[in-house]
Design a protein around this motif. Sequence first.
Motif, mmCIF file in Angstrom:
data_model
loop_
_atom_site.group_PDB
_atom_site.id
_atom_site.type_symbol
_atom_site.label_atom_id
_atom_site.label_comp_id
_atom_site.label_asym_id
_atom_site.label_seq_id
_atom_site.Cartn_x
_atom_site.Cartn_y
_atom_site.Cartn_z
ATOM 1 N N PRO A 155 -0.177 -2.191 -8.621
ATOM 2 C CA PRO A 155 0.686 -2.389 -7.457
ATOM 3 C C PRO A 155 0.483 -1.284 -6.416
ATOM 4 N N ALA A 156 0.505 -1.647 -5.157
ATOM 5 C CA ALA A 156 0.230 -0.698 -4.078
ATOM 6 C C ALA A 156 1.238 0.442 -4.051
ATOM 7 N N TRP A 157 2.498 0.172 -4.448
ATOM 8 C CA TRP A 157 3.531 1.207 -4.347
ATOM 9 C C TRP A 157 3.243 2.416 -5.249
ATOM 10 N N VAL A 158 2.438 2.227 -6.280
ATOM 11 C CA VAL A 158 2.107 3.323 -7.180
ATOM 12 C C VAL A 158 1.368 4.442 -6.440
ATOM 13 N N PHE A 159 0.627 4.080 -5.395
ATOM 14 C CA PHE A 159 -0.247 5.042 -4.708
ATOM 15 C C PHE A 159 0.376 5.612 -3.442
ATOM 16 N N GLU A 160 1.636 5.322 -3.190
ATOM 17 C CA GLU A 160 2.271 5.791 -1.961
ATOM 18 C C GLU A 160 2.787 7.215 -2.074
ATOM 19 N N ARG A 161 3.155 7.643 -3.276
ATOM 20 C CA ARG A 161 3.807 8.940 -3.469
ATOM 21 C C ARG A 161 3.066 9.785 -4.488
ATOM 22 N N ILE A 213 11.678 -0.530 -22.728
ATOM 23 C CA ILE A 213 11.689 -1.183 -21.418
ATOM 24 C C ILE A 213 12.246 -2.597 -21.588
ATOM 25 N N GLY A 214 13.441 -2.824 -21.086
ATOM 26 C CA GLY A 214 14.111 -4.101 -21.289
ATOM 27 C C GLY A 214 13.673 -5.179 -20.310
ATOM 28 N N ASP A 215 14.232 -6.367 -20.495
ATOM 29 C CA ASP A 215 13.886 -7.509 -19.644
ATOM 30 C C ASP A 215 14.370 -7.325 -18.216
ATOM 31 N N ASP A 216 15.319 -6.401 -17.999
ATOM 32 C CA ASP A 216 15.836 -6.191 -16.649
ATOM 33 C C ASP A 216 14.958 -5.244 -15.831
ATOM 34 N N TRP A 217 13.872 -4.758 -16.420
ATOM 35 C CA TRP A 217 12.938 -3.917 -15.671
ATOM 36 C C TRP A 217 12.021 -4.807 -14.825
ATOM 37 N N HIS A 218 11.594 -4.284 -13.683
ATOM 38 C CA HIS A 218 10.667 -5.005 -12.815
ATOM 39 C C HIS A 218 9.361 -5.263 -13.571
ATOM 40 N N ARG A 219 8.803 -6.421 -13.370
ATOM 41 C CA ARG A 219 7.588 -6.808 -14.096
ATOM 42 C C ARG A 219 6.421 -5.866 -13.794
ATOM 43 N N ASP A 220 6.402 -5.234 -12.619
ATOM 44 C CA ASP A 220 5.320 -4.287 -12.309
ATOM 45 C C ASP A 220 5.251 -3.170 -13.340
ATOM 46 N N VAL A 221 6.416 -2.689 -13.768
ATOM 47 C CA VAL A 221 6.437 -1.579 -14.717
ATOM 48 C C VAL A 221 5.856 -2.032 -16.054
ATOM 49 N N ARG A 222 6.239 -3.193 -16.507
ATOM 50 C CA ARG A 222 5.709 -3.711 -17.766
ATOM 51 C C ARG A 222 4.201 -3.924 -17.675
ATOM 52 N N CYS A 223 3.734 -4.397 -16.524
ATOM 53 C CA CYS A 223 2.289 -4.603 -16.337
ATOM 54 C C CYS A 223 1.534 -3.280 -16.352
ATOM 55 N N LEU A 224 2.151 -2.247 -15.766
ATOM 56 C CA LEU A 224 1.524 -0.930 -15.762
ATOM 57 C C LEU A 224 1.371 -0.397 -17.180
ATOM 58 N N LEU A 225 2.410 -0.547 -17.987
ATOM 59 C CA LEU A 225 2.335 -0.062 -19.362
ATOM 60 C C LEU A 225 1.312 -0.853 -20.172
ATOM 61 N N ALA A 271 2.568 11.247 -0.071
ATOM 62 C CA ALA A 271 3.940 11.528 0.350
ATOM 63 C C ALA A 271 4.738 12.140 -0.803
ATOM 64 N N PRO A 272 5.898 12.753 -0.529
ATOM 65 C CA PRO A 272 6.715 13.388 -1.569
ATOM 66 C C PRO A 272 7.189 12.404 -2.635
ATOM 67 N N PRO A 273 7.685 12.934 -3.775
ATOM 68 C CA PRO A 273 8.159 12.078 -4.869
ATOM 69 C C PRO A 273 9.343 11.204 -4.450
ATOM 70 N N ARG A 274 9.601 10.188 -5.254
ATOM 71 C CA ARG A 274 10.780 9.349 -5.046
ATOM 72 C C ARG A 274 11.316 8.901 -6.392
ATOM 73 N N MET A 275 12.564 8.426 -6.383
ATOM 74 C CA MET A 275 13.212 7.909 -7.574
ATOM 75 C C MET A 275 13.633 6.473 -7.337
ATOM 76 N N LEU A 276 13.348 5.604 -8.308
ATOM 77 C CA LEU A 276 13.681 4.186 -8.225
ATOM 78 C C LEU A 276 14.461 3.788 -9.483
ATOM 79 N N ASP A 277 15.249 2.728 -9.371
ATOM 80 C CA ASP A 277 15.861 2.190 -10.582
ATOM 81 C C ASP A 277 14.882 1.221 -11.248
ATOM 82 N N GLN A 278 15.283 0.625 -12.358
ATOM 83 C CA GLN A 278 14.352 -0.195 -13.121
ATOM 84 C C GLN A 278 13.927 -1.465 -12.400
ATOM 85 N N LYS A 279 14.641 -1.803 -11.322
ATOM 86 C CA LYS A 279 14.244 -2.963 -10.510
ATOM 87 C C LYS A 279 13.450 -2.540 -9.274
#
Length: 374
Positions: free
Chosen positions: A194-200, A264-276, A76-84
């Motif tokens: 995380p599954a959402w990584v493969f949606e777009r 990447i601060g503590d207010d970022w979703h844990r998925d992002v930290r796990c990906l890095l 699917a096309p790209p998307r933009m998300l905030d840090q949460k």
Amino acid sequence: MGIRVVVVGAGLGGLALAQGLSRQGIDVVVYERDAANGRRQGDRVQLGPTGLAGLRRVLSQELHDLCLATASRPLAPPRMLDQKLNPTAENACLPREYTPETQTYAVHRATLREILLTGVNVRYGKEFTAYKLVGDRVKARFEDGHEDEADLLVGADGVGSAVRRQLLPHAEVNDAGLRLIYGRIPLHRRNELPAWVFERVFTLVRGPQAHVGLGPVILRNRPTDRLSPVDDYVACMVGTNRLPFDELRGMNGQELHHAAVSLIGDDWHRDVRCLLDRWDTESLFPLRIASAAEVEDWSTPGVTLLGDAVHAMSPTLAMGANTALRDGAELSHAIATSASLREAVSRYQARMLAYAMPLVQESRRIGRARIGQR
């Protein structure tokens, strides 16, 4: 006597041009300053209709089919998300789905480059230094003393183009202020991420100090025996305007990883930290983003430019490689259909500047609005 063309730079645009000219029976040689294995420019390229149409115009049916066969599965096309990981307002400006006419594919850059190299005469380790006009011809000179004479010299040598510096010394390419730490996350097992990584086809996660870009490369078919093997991966980049490039350039993979994670601060979703945490640190390298100032058409006979050498742009539109491939196809077509080489180059330049410069401006506007570009 037939036309002879010298191309400086074996990037995607220069190779696309060489493919198109070779199919016309034109004598073309590509000079590349790097060794055959080249330097890292990123693993993933996002090919949309513009780039795909360019490839279709310059490649044989066999090579074109190979490009599509080794592309990633359509997403699917790209998307933009905030840090949460909440959708942002900018998603309203993005397409909800692709049509067959607008479908975009992710391809592995090295695989695409191998395909474009097929049958092309490339001379590696040749750093261009200057050219000299000799009557109706142009003589290219290289650092090792080698010279080559041609009817047309094409600068396809990227953001730091040595051809552009001589041809258009007034043309500015500005530091956009953005630095990317680029690498890949290997996919040993897809369910590890995380599954959402493969949606777009691409997801941009934006925080106060940095943004994280994620682009999966899930191949439909493995490259054949004629191409180097590639495993599935997620291209992962952290971008910021807060780190000096000179410092990044001196860091090893572990240090680059630490520099990225520190943004990447503590207010970022844990998925992002796990990906890095799953980044392959050996794959990491820094990139500095540049943006070209607008240039006017020029009339130097026998010398022209394509790709980043003339219209370097922010990656916000994912149009840099696509436009370079179009350039190669446009110049090849102009040469094939014009009464003279001078007319062909003139037609190409006018057309190229008309479609490329608005993209440079738009990518700059979006970069400033979304990711802190200057």
